[in-house]
Design an enzyme around this catalytic site. Structure first.
Site, PDB file in Angstrom:
ATOM      1  N   HIS A 126      -7.824   5.889  -8.018  1.00  0.00           N
ATOM      2  CA  HIS A 126      -7.852   7.265  -7.465  1.00  0.00           C
ATOM      3  C   HIS A 126      -8.419   8.271  -8.460  1.00  0.00           C
ATOM      4  CE1 HIS A 126      -5.666   6.734  -3.643  1.00  0.00           C
ATOM      5  NE2 HIS A 126      -5.044   5.752  -4.251  1.00  0.00           N
ATOM      6  N   ASP A 142      -1.038   3.867  -7.822  1.00  0.00           N
ATOM      7  CA  ASP A 142      -1.122   3.171  -6.537  1.00  0.00           C
ATOM      8  C   ASP A 142      -2.537   2.743  -6.195  1.00  0.00           C
ATOM      9  OD1 ASP A 142      -1.604   5.959  -6.482  1.00  0.00           O
ATOM     10  OD2 ASP A 142      -1.657   5.896  -4.300  1.00  0.00           O
ATOM     11  N   GLU A 143      -2.596   1.762  -5.306  1.00  0.00           N
ATOM     12  CA  GLU A 143      -3.826   1.395  -4.603  1.00  0.00           C
ATOM     13  C   GLU A 143      -5.018   1.150  -5.519  1.00  0.00           C
ATOM     14  OE1 GLU A 143      -3.116   3.586  -0.332  1.00  0.00           O
ATOM     15  OE2 GLU A 143      -4.113   4.748  -1.886  1.00  0.00           O
ATOM     16  N   ASN A 144      -4.793   0.597  -6.683  1.00  0.00           N
ATOM     17  CA  ASN A 144      -5.917   0.213  -7.507  1.00  0.00           C
ATOM     18  C   ASN A 144      -6.210  -1.253  -7.231  1.00  0.00           C
ATOM     19  OD1 ASN A 144      -7.861  -0.097  -9.567  1.00  0.00           O
ATOM     20  ND2 ASN A 144      -6.249  -0.826 -10.957  1.00  0.00           N
ATOM     21  N   GLU A 174       3.809   0.264  -7.195  1.00  0.00           N
ATOM     22  CA  GLU A 174       3.002  -0.691  -7.962  1.00  0.00           C
ATOM     23  C   GLU A 174       3.354  -0.717  -9.447  1.00  0.00           C
ATOM     24  OE1 GLU A 174       1.928   1.337  -5.604  1.00  0.00           O
ATOM     25  OE2 GLU A 174       0.076   0.637  -4.652  1.00  0.00           O
TER      26      GLU A 174
END
Lengths: 702, 702
Positions: free
Chosen positions: A267, A330-332, A382
């Site tokens: 992000h 998050d969301e890596n 995460e």
């Protein structure tokens, strides 16, 4: 004294709030004798009425303090007085009273509480209102501030004037962490937006503003150490450090913590526009304009990256006084890492087996920087890794199971799963989400690790013009979930109170109600918004992530369409569905609400027809053309079904089939908007179809 | 191509705007064949239509610049694009186009114009729109900015989409000084309020923001030299110098000058709170909370006062770049001077014969300070003295005669008489006020001294919540008076266009329309505002200075009553009066608008009745109780009169007398609100009474 006021009941009623909401709701449903109705939100831990007592509020109303007093408390009382004046149109004497005897409200704080708002703040308070005086007592100034909000919600009125009802309230929050995340990165939000929402948070006793400051789509905080971060990563839309301090001070005045988030290592596209050398791929980078999950990630294998983060996060640690710092995490997906040979070599050399472990390595390094600055780390699910110490906080988008698992391991956690207010779910959906659900198997010791939760206002599809309508009033329901006893769960009463509180929130400058008409006027290009307003009152934007799929836009697109004027919990749809339920339960008379239902359905017919010519004059409305047909047809089908029910004659099979086709068509979303009244009209059709058949149990109607 | 669009008329129509408004209005009245209707405000100096031409505006719309380009122009184009997107819901490509051929709008500025906005700025522009391209050409960036506003007003739509009509516009202002004074002293106005109003000013091509910064009731600007001025004189409500610079930059971006006013020697109580030694009486002083004219005045006989003013005004001169500085100078009655023996001694010694001469002495000293700082002096009528040089500007609250007298003496002047928008007069009243009226006897040379005018938003009775509703849309009518040719005077057409422009002003964040419903919701304490809205649509606050006489409040009082939600030019009253005129002109059929009139009158009856119970639930409404009776009775009388007219039977004398009594009662103001529909209902009664009598000439109906 005999009056008609419900509060002045002669029945002594003492009950804790958890049963109160339920019994109030029952009383409503049965139209029973007057029972005290409580218009508070969140509902306090305990409420006891002093029947017959009322403290008049008139132009002589004065406030005095006892015990501890300071500038923060005085300012809070001044705001309280100002709002009281705004509602009553009284000119009250400015300042504090000195003579206790002539003073209607005594505010007694024992001490200042935490100097910087903290998760350990004691927010409890006690209010005792008799017909002579109201006393608000709290161990801290923040507790007193919470109590002042309760007093404003208690303000009542009848033909004898304004008054505070006789009541004893003892209140404290269920969870110590009750927050709202505002993503200011996808769409920048002005200081004005933040301040009015801080006022809104204070009004519903929330205590955390989670400031999501960085994203692929924008870097929103001034860095004096690395100015290219905000200069190149923000399109000029960032907060200066002075403005940040101003917002923090504003929040502190209201007993609200400000937790900043710097979302890394993923992000992070906007960071890399100015500093591509931090990335895991060479760049160059540009600010991301689309919604979604993107590849750019900081390179966790290079010492320069940690040096940079050390300097930058130390700068931020000095700017933000809260003891927590949110590092996202998050969301890596690690796609850049997979493709970077140097990173792969590093992982082999260090024995780091996968990207998950690599991110854990990154977090461990990050933790040291935060610890050096006296900050506790908080991050999304995460970040939970065995290597991390127990004083980090897990912020769960995954759910209560993940939260419970963390708690069992000894980690503090907060819940956002179920509180994603950007997904346009009804308040009832969020209300049902509980960080510590009734069936939790955590021990009391473990349960204490569950600190609370946060509503998340992700900002892909909100601007300063629309954001308030996504936050309010639904966030009041979440605030109640996090403050009130677990057993406060009456959805109907929550909606009833939410409607009242929503109106009060307007006095804080919140635009959730007043901007809709303005947006409709702009779309229609004149003042005649009636038919469009009728449509908008029964449709809602599609839920979850379907908006982008159905109606793709970028972060630079105007958010001024019908979908943006429409809101969650469309009020007309809620009213209609409720009336249909009552109407069908009134079988076989079918009298209850028939007139109002008929009027509403006729309005749909007429509005559907009127919208055609309006669309011709206003091409921005073209996308809703199919909905206008649907609106008319829902009106047709509903009216016809009611006619059959009224006559007691079952419709023909042809009518039933044609109606079903129309309902199926109306169930399809267009312009990423969907009718919320299709199930209720379907219930009318089903009931009509079943005329003469063995009676169904009406309670099956959901 | 044949379409129904009025703009695509096949009749070639070329006329200067002064006749255009009139002919458009005639066309409306007669329902004649489609004639191009111009929705611009202010009306340009010259408009020529290209019949049949239209330039489509779709998602491919692009803008390029030719000639001079700079950041200010680019920012103005970006704002233009953003507003275009907001209305059309198109996502336009960001930035400027590079290929002229694929570009719908070319903006061609010859040069930057004045670096600091100036009274000498060339604001002219030329727009030529064909079906292939629009070209906006201007000698300066500010001219281009004015033209961009015209283009946004030209945006049209039909079933084929959005478009700009084919037109050639050549435009320039009639007067170079077209301003709005905002008094931020009586009630402080936030930066947000100022910025959205600067956007509003730019939208109607005004070019001066007159910032009335100091008053008896508040000192609103940070002084680093004399910090007690703002610290003790403002209740903490002042602008920092950083904020001032920000507002000035914001105004400059829009081609708007910022003229600060420091009102002395009177109107200066707030200065004396921190520095009582400047006063003509010993003090101590406190911030004034009442409206009115007060005694405190600076002492014009002491050198320390001039030293103070030298330092302070030099500080302000450096902060405000405009070449003019307003020193107020009004309404000093000199009572403190009369009572001060030292001042009397000074006057005798210097041969100063009266207070008028003493103030002239003060002004002469002040002028030197201003001149030293490179500033020209502007002040209210009172400053006009033979001793003063010809480069000062007279700001006239007295009227055009005073202005003309100053012009004959060679003084520049601007007019505010007739533009006092705080006095709640209708737009038509302000529209009739002209700094250079048709009957002016000034020579062309003298007339050039009349620079323009300013609307004055005195702020005794406005807050950030209500101020926009006092400024807009009436200020658009004043803007037109000051920009458009003198002969543009059609009041009906002004109101028609004002309604359209008012809607567009909302996109700038102005709250003049959307705050009313919110205020009514707060008063009613729920969403059911219909009956109160009906009342508010036909009443207006009393005019001129009667509000305070009838309903005294202080500067600390809440401005949240019905009077504050009510507005000038109440829309329901205007509509009703116009319909009555048409209805009576339709004698003896009495058919025209009868249905709508009957509906409106019935609504008054019902709303009047519904308001009773609402008032019982909301004591803040108690003050309007007599008006609810009036509303019902106006409905009764109007409906009865229409019945008589319809039947052609004259009413009884008893009815006539009873109706007259009711109308007389309804003509009395309550809660400082008055019905604006009494004359129209009276016309109905008179017409009914005269049934059977010799026919009156209907044009006598005003």
């Amino acid at each position: 004294m005999t009056t008609k006021k419900s509060f002045v009941s002669r029945v002594v009623l003492t009950c804790v709030a958890m049963c109160l909401a339920a019994c109030v709701s029952r009383a409503n449903a049965q139209q029973a004798t007057p029972t005290p109705q409580i218009n508070l939100m969140p509902i306090p831990a305990s409420v006891t009425f002093h029947p017959g007592d009322r403290l008049p509020v008139d132009a002589s109303f004065k406030v005095a303090t006892r015990g501890h007093s300071d500038d923060r408390l005085k300012a809070a009382i001044a705001r309280f007085m100002r709002r009281l004046e705004g509602r009553t149109v009284f000119t009250l004497a400015p300042g504090l009273a000195t003579d206790d005897q002539m003073t209607q409200l005594i505010v007694h704080a024992d001490g200042p509480g935490q100097n910087i708002p903290s998760v350990r703040e004691n927010e409890s308070y006690r209010i005792d209102i008799t017909d002579r005086q109201a006393i608000l007592k709290a161990p801290t100034v923040v507790g007193a501030i919470r109590g002042l909000e309760t007093l404003l919600q208690l303000l009542s009125a009848d033909r004898n004037g304004y008054f505070l009802p006789g009541v004893l309230i003892q209140d404290q929050p269920r969870f110590p962490w009750r927050g709202l995340l505002i993503d200011v990165a996808r769409h920048f939000q002005t200081i004005e937006v933040l301040k009015r929402n801080l006022d809104g948070l204070a009004a519903v006793k929330m205590n955390v503003f989670h400031w999501h400051l960085t994203e692929d789509q924008g870097f929103r905080v001034e860095s004096k150490k690395y100015p290219k971060l905000h200069q190149l990563g923000s399109d000029g839309n960032y907060y200066t450090q002075e403005q940040i301090k101003d917002v923090i001070a504003y929040a502190r005045e209201r007993g609200i913590r400000v937790v900043p988030e710097f979302d890394i290592p993923g992000h992070s596209t906007s960071w890399l526009v100015g500093y591509p050398e931090l990335g895991s791929a060479p760049g160059p980078y540009t600010i991301e304009r689309r919604p979604g999950i993107f590849e750019p990630a900081l390179d966790p294998t290079r010492e320069e990256v940690y040096k940079f983060l050390d300097v930058f996060l130390s700068e931020m640690a000095a700017l933000f006084p809260d003891e927590y710092m949110h590092i996202g995490g998050d969301e890596n997906e690690g796609k850049q890492w997979d493709r970077n040979p140097a990173i792969q070599t590093f992982m082999k050399a260090k024995g780091i087996k996968d990207n998950h472990a690599l991110q854990a390595y990154f977090n461990t390094r990050l933790l040291k920087i935060l610890q050096k600055n006296g900050k506790k780390m908080i991050g999304w699910d995460e970040i939970l890794q065995p290597e991390l110490p127990k004083d980090i906080v897990i912020h769960s988008w995954r759910g209560t199971a993940a939260l419970a698992e963390a708690a069992r391991k000894g980690y503090d956690g907060i819940l956002s799963n179920g509180f994603y207010i950007d997904l346009i779910q009804p308040a009832s959906h969020h209300y049902a989400s509980d960080p510590l659900p009734a069936d939790s198997t955590l021990t009391p010791e473990q349960a204490r690790h569950v600190l609370g939760g946060e509503a998340t206002m992700w900002a892909e599809w909100v601007t300063p013009e629309t954001i308030d309508s996504r936050i309010w009033p639904r966030t009041a329901a979440i605030a109640e979930r996090l403050w009130s006893p677990r057993t406060v769960t009456d959805v109907n009463d929550m909606y009833r109170r939410s409607t009242i509180i929503s109106l009060q929130l307007e006095e804080l400058g919140l635009m959730h109600k007043r901007n809709q008409d303005m947006m409709l006027r702009r779309l229609v290009r004149n003042d005649e918004i009636g038919p469009l307003k009728t449509l908008v009152s029964v449709v809602e934007p599609v839920k979850e992530y379907r908006r982008y799929q159905m109606r793709p836009q970028t972060m630079l697109s105007p958010l001024t369409g019908v979908i943006d004027a429409a809101t969650p919990d469309a009020d007309g749809a809620r009213r209609f569905s409720w009336m249909v339920k009552e109407f069908l339960a009134d079988a076989p008379r079918y009298q209850l609400y028939r007139a109002e239902l008929t009027q509403m359905l006729s309005d749909w017919q007429e509005s559907g027809a009127s919208l055609g010519p309006m669309i011709d004059r206003s091409p921005a409305l073209k996308e809703i053309k199919p909905l206008t047909k649907g609106l008319s047809e829902l009106g047709d089908v509903g009216l016809e079904a009611i006619s059959y029910l009224k006559l007691g004659q079952p419709p023909t099979r042809e009518w039933r089939e044609a109606s079903t086709l129309k309902l199926d068509e109306a169930a399809k979303p267009y312009a990423a908007l969907e009718f919320m009244v299709v199930p209720a009209v379907k219930q009318l059709v089903t009931a009509a179809t079943e005329i003469g058949q063995p009676r169904r149990v009406t309670s099956q109607v959901p």
